[in-house]
Design a protein around this motif. Structure first.
Motif, mmCIF file in Angstrom:
data_model
loop_
_atom_site.group_PDB
_atom_site.id
_atom_site.type_symbol
_atom_site.label_atom_id
_atom_site.label_comp_id
_atom_site.label_asym_id
_atom_site.label_seq_id
_atom_site.Cartn_x
_atom_site.Cartn_y
_atom_site.Cartn_z
ATOM 1 N N ARG A 178 2.367 1.784 -3.402
ATOM 2 C CA ARG A 178 1.676 2.330 -4.536
ATOM 3 C C ARG A 178 1.363 3.840 -4.136
ATOM 4 O O ARG A 178 1.196 4.592 -5.098
ATOM 5 N N LYS A 179 1.148 4.106 -2.887
ATOM 6 C CA LYS A 179 0.970 5.659 -2.743
ATOM 7 C C LYS A 179 2.220 6.342 -2.920
ATOM 8 O O LYS A 179 2.207 7.573 -3.449
ATOM 9 N N GLU A 218 2.014 7.019 -6.598
ATOM 10 C CA GLU A 218 1.054 7.915 -6.939
ATOM 11 C C GLU A 218 1.710 9.630 -6.382
ATOM 12 O O GLU A 218 1.409 10.574 -7.425
ATOM 13 N N ILE A 219 2.344 9.514 -5.610
ATOM 14 C CA ILE A 219 2.952 10.940 -5.191
ATOM 15 C C ILE A 219 4.128 11.283 -6.323
ATOM 16 O O ILE A 219 3.977 12.303 -6.670
ATOM 17 N N THR A 257 0.731 -1.254 0.080
ATOM 18 C CA THR A 257 0.004 -0.054 -0.121
ATOM 19 C C THR A 257 0.924 1.250 0.009
ATOM 20 O O THR A 257 0.475 1.936 -0.684
ATOM 21 N N ASP A 258 1.900 1.181 1.005
ATOM 22 C CA ASP A 258 2.654 2.586 0.676
ATOM 23 C C ASP A 258 3.713 2.574 -0.378
ATOM 24 O O ASP A 258 3.818 3.547 -0.705
#
Length: 260
Positions: free
Chosen positions: A8-9, A12-13, A5-6
């Protein structure tokens, strides 16, 4: 290590920063536990997300191939990123300065493969045998994260890859001694840097061998037709709006790009 999850975040950043043309806070600050393995996974995620929107993978770039650059980054090996078709530019291209965050440029040699390369066990001769053309090039690098960057930030940010300009006189890999290919690098009419290709791991083909062996552990093959940027043999040169950056490779011709 970061969670999926991190990762992927973080991807996205980076994509959002590139779209806004504004560097994001360093991932090493947002995720203090980030490891180099996370960074490569994040870089691959960014590439996969772009491919899902229609981009096409055309090769890889290898960076930090000189001892000086490795020392400045506090690592003991090169890094790599992905090249997409949207990054490919022709000699003399005029690019919008506003399309980048903080663009810099480097002279390099690009190897274009005619045969696949899969490590481990790839060496210098294997690379030369698998190469169809070697092409003078300029790499445009950019930073989608703020300074000062750690190696985990740069790797996650696709090795800072932002563009590749092909030009000059393509040669067969055995036509010249690639170690002695030199470049005089100009900003407008002023010489900013000079260097020779032996600064890249002793021979620029060794950068391709390193990459084939690095990604071969994961089953990845360097594909025929793909472009392999072997790494700069000068320091990066800043590009400002209105600048023309020109690399003179002597007998191999020249390549240039203008920021407008």
């Amino acid at each position: 290590m970061l969670s999926d999850t991190d990762r992927r975040k973080a991807a996205e950043i980076l994509i959002a920063a590139e779209e806004r043309r504004t560097p994001a806070l360093q991932l090493s600050k947002t995720y203090p536990d980030i490891q180099i393995e996370d960074s490569y996974a994040i870089s691959s995620l960014v590439t996969e997300m772009k491919i899902a929107k229609g981009a096409r993978l055309i090769g890889h770039k290898i960076g930090l191939t000189s001892k000086a650059m490795q020392a400045s980054s506090q690592i003991d090996e090169p890094d790599y990123g992905h090249l997409l078709d949207s990054m490919l530019l022709n000699d003399g291209a005029r690019v919008r300065f506003e399309d980048y965050c903080v663009p810099r440029v480097e002279p390099e040699l690009t190897f274009i493969l005619k045969e696949p390369l899969k490590g481990p066990g790839i060496g210098l001769v294997d690379v030369l045998r698998a190469t169809e053309w070697v092409v003078p090039s300029i790499e445009i690098i950019d930073a989608r994260v703020q300074n000062p960057r750690k190696i985990t930030d740069t790797v996650a940010d696709n090795g800072a890859a932002a563009g590749i300009v092909l030009g000059g006189r393509p040669v067969r890999p055995d036509a010249v001694d690639l170690r002695w290919v030199g470049a005089i690098f100009y900003r407008n009419a002023e010489i900013e840097e000079t260097g020779i290709a032996a600064g890249v791991l002793g021979h620029p083909a060794m950068a391709i061998a390193w990459l084939a062996n690095k990604v071969g552990r994961f089953g990845t093959v360097l594909e025929p037709g793909h472009l392999m940027l072997s790494g700069s043999f000068t320091r990066p040169v800043w590009a400002a709006k209105g600048d023309t950056l020109h690399a003179d490779f002597g007998p191999l011709g020249s390549v240039s790009v203008q920021f407008v």
